[in-house]
Scaffold this motif. Structure first.
Motif, PDB file in Angstrom:
ATOM      1  N   ASP A  25     -47.897 -39.551  -2.751  1.00 49.87           N
ATOM      2  CA  ASP A  25     -46.497 -39.649  -3.150  1.00 49.87           C
ATOM      3  C   ASP A  25     -45.711 -40.483  -2.152  1.00 49.87           C
ATOM      4  N   TYR A  26     -44.538 -40.900  -2.581  1.00 51.62           N
ATOM      5  CA  TYR A  26     -43.658 -41.672  -1.703  1.00 51.62           C
ATOM      6  C   TYR A  26     -42.218 -41.487  -2.163  1.00 51.62           C
ATOM      7  N   ILE A  27     -41.302 -41.787  -1.253  1.00 52.39           N
ATOM      8  CA  ILE A  27     -39.885 -41.742  -1.588  1.00 52.39           C
ATOM      9  C   ILE A  27     -39.167 -42.830  -0.797  1.00 52.39           C
ATOM     10  N   TYR A  28     -38.225 -43.496  -1.450  1.00 57.82           N
ATOM     11  CA  TYR A  28     -37.379 -44.506  -0.796  1.00 57.82           C
ATOM     12  C   TYR A  28     -35.989 -43.928  -0.587  1.00 57.82           C
ATOM     13  N   TYR A  29     -35.307 -44.403   0.454  1.00 57.57           N
ATOM     14  CA  TYR A  29     -34.016 -43.844   0.839  1.00 57.57           C
ATOM     15  C   TYR A  29     -32.900 -44.888   0.718  1.00 57.57           C
ATOM     16  N   ASN A  30     -31.683 -44.378   0.487  1.00 62.20           N
ATOM     17  CA  ASN A  30     -30.487 -45.222   0.603  1.00 62.20           C
ATOM     18  C   ASN A  30     -29.399 -44.481   1.365  1.00 62.20           C
ATOM     19  N   ASP A  31     -29.814 -43.546   2.222  1.00 58.15           N
ATOM     20  CA  ASP A  31     -28.852 -42.802   3.025  1.00 58.15           C
ATOM     21  C   ASP A  31     -28.423 -43.618   4.249  1.00 58.15           C
ATOM     22  N   VAL A  32     -27.287 -43.221   4.825  1.00 61.02           N
ATOM     23  CA  VAL A  32     -26.707 -43.936   5.962  1.00 61.02           C
ATOM     24  C   VAL A  32     -26.412 -42.935   7.074  1.00 61.02           C
ATOM     25  N   TYR A  33     -26.833 -43.259   8.303  1.00 58.08           N
ATOM     26  CA  TYR A  33     -26.592 -42.407   9.457  1.00 58.08           C
ATOM     27  C   TYR A  33     -25.950 -43.216  10.573  1.00 58.08           C
ATOM     28  N   ALA A  34     -25.177 -42.526  11.404  1.00 59.56           N
ATOM     29  CA  ALA A  34     -24.568 -43.148  12.579  1.00 59.56           C
ATOM     30  C   ALA A  34     -24.955 -42.345  13.819  1.00 59.56           C
ATOM     31  N   PHE A  35     -25.318 -43.068  14.889  1.00 61.59           N
ATOM     32  CA  PHE A  35     -25.608 -42.413  16.174  1.00 61.59           C
ATOM     33  C   PHE A  35     -24.584 -42.903  17.181  1.00 61.59           C
ATOM     34  N   ASP A  36     -23.849 -41.969  17.776  1.00 61.20           N
ATOM     35  CA  ASP A  36     -22.792 -42.299  18.731  1.00 61.20           C
ATOM     36  C   ASP A  36     -23.412 -42.507  20.116  1.00 61.20           C
ATOM     37  N   LEU A  37     -23.238 -43.706  20.676  1.00 57.44           N
ATOM     38  CA  LEU A  37     -23.848 -44.037  21.959  1.00 57.44           C
ATOM     39  C   LEU A  37     -23.117 -43.411  23.141  1.00 57.44           C
ATOM     40  N   ASP A  38     -21.949 -42.812  22.907  1.00 62.61           N
ATOM     41  CA  ASP A  38     -21.225 -42.125  23.974  1.00 62.61           C
ATOM     42  C   ASP A  38     -21.542 -40.638  24.015  1.00 62.61           C
ATOM     43  N   THR A  39     -21.602 -40.020  22.830  1.00 59.19           N
ATOM     44  CA  THR A  39     -21.843 -38.577  22.775  1.00 59.19           C
ATOM     45  C   THR A  39     -23.297 -38.213  22.487  1.00 59.19           C
ATOM     46  N   PHE A  40     -24.120 -39.227  22.157  1.00 57.75           N
ATOM     47  CA  PHE A  40     -25.535 -39.007  21.811  1.00 57.75           C
ATOM     48  C   PHE A  40     -25.673 -38.004  20.666  1.00 57.75           C
ATOM     49  N   THR A  41     -24.895 -38.217  19.605  1.00 56.73           N
ATOM     50  CA  THR A  41     -24.963 -37.330  18.437  1.00 56.73           C
ATOM     51  C   THR A  41     -25.142 -38.142  17.163  1.00 56.73           C
ATOM     52  N   TRP A  42     -25.887 -37.560  16.219  1.00 56.85           N
ATOM     53  CA  TRP A  42     -26.085 -38.149  14.897  1.00 56.85           C
ATOM     54  C   TRP A  42     -25.041 -37.593  13.927  1.00 56.85           C
ATOM     55  N   SER A  43     -24.655 -38.396  12.959  1.00 56.21           N
ATOM     56  CA  SER A  43     -23.861 -37.915  11.834  1.00 56.21           C
ATOM     57  C   SER A  43     -24.289 -38.666  10.585  1.00 56.21           C
ATOM     58  N   ARG A  44     -24.346 -37.955   9.466  1.00 58.39           N
ATOM     59  CA  ARG A  44     -24.675 -38.612   8.210  1.00 58.39           C
ATOM     60  C   ARG A  44     -23.386 -39.095   7.552  1.00 58.39           C
ATOM     61  N   LEU A  45     -23.368 -40.377   7.191  1.00 57.18           N
ATOM     62  CA  LEU A  45     -22.200 -40.949   6.542  1.00 57.18           C
ATOM     63  C   LEU A  45     -22.316 -40.774   5.034  1.00 57.18           C
ATOM     64  N   CYS A  46     -21.202 -40.554   4.383  1.00 57.50           N
ATOM     65  CA  CYS A  46     -21.179 -40.421   2.917  1.00 57.50           C
ATOM     66  C   CYS A  46     -20.186 -41.440   2.360  1.00 57.50           C
ATOM     67  N   PRO A  47     -20.565 -42.709   2.295  1.00 55.40           N
ATOM     68  CA  PRO A  47     -19.623 -43.740   1.867  1.00 55.40           C
ATOM     69  C   PRO A  47     -19.176 -43.531   0.419  1.00 55.40           C
ATOM     70  N   SER A  48     -17.920 -43.865   0.165  1.00 50.54           N
ATOM     71  CA  SER A  48     -17.420 -43.831  -1.204  1.00 50.54           C
ATOM     72  C   SER A  48     -17.904 -45.079  -1.941  1.00 50.54           C
ATOM     73  N   GLY A  49     -17.791 -45.066  -3.266  1.00 48.90           N
ATOM     74  CA  GLY A  49     -18.213 -46.209  -4.057  1.00 48.90           C
ATOM     75  C   GLY A  49     -19.701 -46.187  -4.358  1.00 48.90           C
ATOM     76  N   THR A  50     -20.131 -47.154  -5.155  1.00 52.21           N
ATOM     77  CA  THR A  50     -21.546 -47.264  -5.538  1.00 52.21           C
ATOM     78  C   THR A  50     -22.256 -48.208  -4.587  1.00 52.21           C
ATOM     79  N   GLY A  51     -23.256 -47.698  -3.903  1.00 47.08           N
ATOM     80  CA  GLY A  51     -23.987 -48.490  -2.921  1.00 47.08           C
ATOM     81  C   GLY A  51     -25.341 -48.945  -3.428  1.00 47.08           C
ATOM     82  N   PRO A  52     -26.174 -49.487  -2.544  1.00 45.86           N
ATOM     83  CA  PRO A  52     -27.510 -49.954  -2.934  1.00 45.86           C
ATOM     84  C   PRO A  52     -28.388 -48.798  -3.398  1.00 45.86           C
ATOM     85  N   THR A  53     -29.288 -49.092  -4.312  1.00 46.62           N
ATOM     86  CA  THR A  53     -30.304 -48.116  -4.691  1.00 46.62           C
ATOM     87  C   THR A  53     -31.281 -47.960  -3.529  1.00 46.62           C
TER      88      THR A  53
END
Length: 546
Positions: free
Chosen positions: A201-229
């Motif tokens: 099996d396999y799966i492709y992703y279109n999720d977006v993440y941000a890593f803050d270089l000051d706080t060393f923390t990840w956050s998942r972004l949830c952009p509005s609008g229709t993005g890439p498949t």
């Protein structure tokens, strides 16, 4: 209201389907990854014996794919990390680190204690803070037989000033994946897409993440609008306006049992901060003008000194149910985000000593924008086909597209060289996919890549340079003979015989002599399209790779 309700319900249904598929892939891949953990632990034990930094001048690195090539932010160096190599029977993966000194034209192997585990198809981003840092996320490790895969979700930083590796343990980041893309945006790393797979099996992703270089923390972004498949192997770059552009990429879908169909995407999107609101982003689909690249996968991307995005090469596939034919490319394209326009990159050709003055013509701006003139009226560029005979008798056919001639109807100026004066072969990278690119001091450096000759995959280790300000000609810094490369094939009719089995074992052992060679993740003899960055084999009997 009814239509909106249906649309929202459909969107939630797609999210549920994706979540189920991810859970299914994760469950099946867990067993594979457990099997590989012992091998990875063995390699890490070997790495643990290194207790000090050792820098050794060396010849150019051996052929490899899906490594990362990055420009040092302060020094005149390029940094090569990781990668893979496939010799027809065996896949091996690297965690070697090399530097290339641009001024001295010299390679150095740098051994640093506690490096990241061996991987390919990861992403590497250089940032200037802290004396220069190289950030690496994800990628994958393939078993020697190319049948099992371990997808990383770890984050590492190489402190360039002190030459020390550090694993940054931050929760809430992306799942394990390969073929994703990552860029530096302000003081963050922004990551998009990629894929994860098990043998079945396999799966492709279109999720977006941000890593803050000051706080060393990840956050998942949830952009509005229709993005890439969902997709892997796309273009991702930051525009001068502070947006992030996504172009193209590859994905595949199962059309029936054991049969997959790949898609070479050619759509384009902008990911932008919304109204200055902290952490809020939105997608916008765009349709640039100009000479757009033809649909392809496996292309390579860099950013030019004037902040245009450069796209090189790749492969255009013609896919049937159980076969895949590809046309490998070596063309250049530039995307100007300020003008929202594509330009075809045409070289001016080498400069002659006689070309001293220009009368009756205004000076034209240098760079990629000038290449728009080579448009519809231009003649097709000539091709040169040469054959290289390998030691085992295999004939490797290499097709190269020469620089385009002067467009029809455009007079040749007095200072231009005549055909007699401009003698000598054209120097340029041959057609290929998955080359590694980096830009330093206005020069584009291109390392390696691959092309195919029948069922044989040729992994390259050459190095070329192009001055992006002058756009005149490529310079070959490291040349390689693809015909001399080892390729071990399995013969279906005799593979069960004792003689062939014994010979295959000897060949495999000899292919191991490099010790730390990299491999093309999951590639198999005869399948020929198992790549981590963009394409997949529809071969029903082998796992599909992108």
């Amino acid at each position: 209201m009814g239509k909106k309700g249906k649309k929202e319900k459909k969107g939630r249904g797609a999210e549920k389907t994706a979540a189920k598929m991810e859970k299914k892939v994760s469950k099946r891949s867990r067993k594979e990854e457990e099997d590989l953990e012992a091998l990875l632990a063995h390699f890490q034990a070997l790495d643990a014996t290194k207790t000090q930094v050792v820098e050794t001048p060396c010849p150019p690195p051996s052929p490899r794919l899906h490594a990362s090539l990055s420009a040092h932010p302060d020094k005149d160096e390029l940094i090569l990390f990781g990668g893979e190599y496939f010799n027809g029977q065996k896949t091996s993966v690297y965690n070697e680190l090399y530097t290339y000194n641009i001024r001295k034209d010299a390679w150095t192997k740098v051994e640093i204690p506690n490096p990241p585990p061996r991987r390919c198809a990861h992403q590497a981003v250089v940032v200037p803070q802290g004396g220069g840092q190289l950030w690496i996320f994800g990628g994958e490790f393939a078993s020697p037989d190319g049948e099992q895969f371990y997808h990383y979700k770890d984050l590492w930083v190489l402190h360039l000033a002190t030459k020390t590796w550090e694993q940054v343990r931050a929760t809430g980041g992306p799942s394990g994946r390969s073929g994703h893309r990552m860029v530096a945006w302000k003081r963050q790393l922004i990551l998009f897409g990629g894929f994860h797979e098990s043998t079945r099996d396999y799966i492709y992703y279109n999720d977006v993440y941000a890593f803050d270089l000051d706080t060393f923390t990840w956050s998942r972004l949830c952009p509005s609008g229709t993005g890439p498949t969902p997709r892997s192997g796309c273009q991702m770059s930051v525009t001068p306006q502070g947006s992030i552009v996504i172009y193209g990429g590859y994905s595949k879908q199962r059309v029936k049992k054991d049969v997959d169909r790949g898609t070479q995407h050619s759509d384009m999107f902008l990911l932008q901060p919304v109204d200055g609101r902290e952490g809020k982003w939105g997608w916008t689909r765009i349709n640039p003008a100009g000479a757009k690249p033809t649909p392809r996968s496996g292309f390579s991307v860099a950013v030019t000194p004037n902040h245009q995005t450069l796209l090189f090469g790749g492969v255009c596939d013609e896919e049937e149910e159980e076969s895949l034919e590809g046309d490998f490319l070596n063309d250049l394209h530039f995307y100007d985000a300020t003008r929202n326009r594509w330009f075809a990159g045409q070289l001016k050709g080498p400069k002659s000593e006689k070309r001293k003055r220009r009368r009756g013509r205004k000076a034209e701006p240098e760079g990629a924008d000038k290449q728009e003139r080579g448009g519809a009226g231009a003649r097709e560029p000539p091709e040169v086909v040469r054959e290289v005979v390998a030691e085992d008798g295999t004939v490797v056919t290499i097709k190269q597209v020469l620089a385009a001639p002067v467009p029809a109807g455009q007079p040749q100026s007095e200072e231009e060289d005549s055909p007699d004066e401009a003698g000598g072969p054209v120097v340029e990278p041959g057609p290929r996919s998955n080359a590694m690119l980096a830009v330093k001091h206005g020069r584009l450096y291109l390392y390696g890549g691959m092309f195919e000759a029948g069922d044989r995959q040729v992994t390259l280790s050459d190095l070329y340079c192009l001055d992006l300000h002058k756009m005149q000609e490529w310079t070959a810094l490291v040349e390689a003979d693809p015909g001399a490369q080892e390729w071990l094939e399995e013969t279906e009719s005799e593979e069960d015989s004792d003689e062939d089995a014994e010979g295959g074992s000897d060949d495999e052992d000899s292919g191991d002599s490099g010790g730390e060679a990299g491999g093309e993740c999951g590639a198999h003899a005869g399948a020929g399209r198992q790549e981590t960055h963009g394409r997949a084999a529809p071969e029903p009997s082998t796992p599909c790779r992108t």
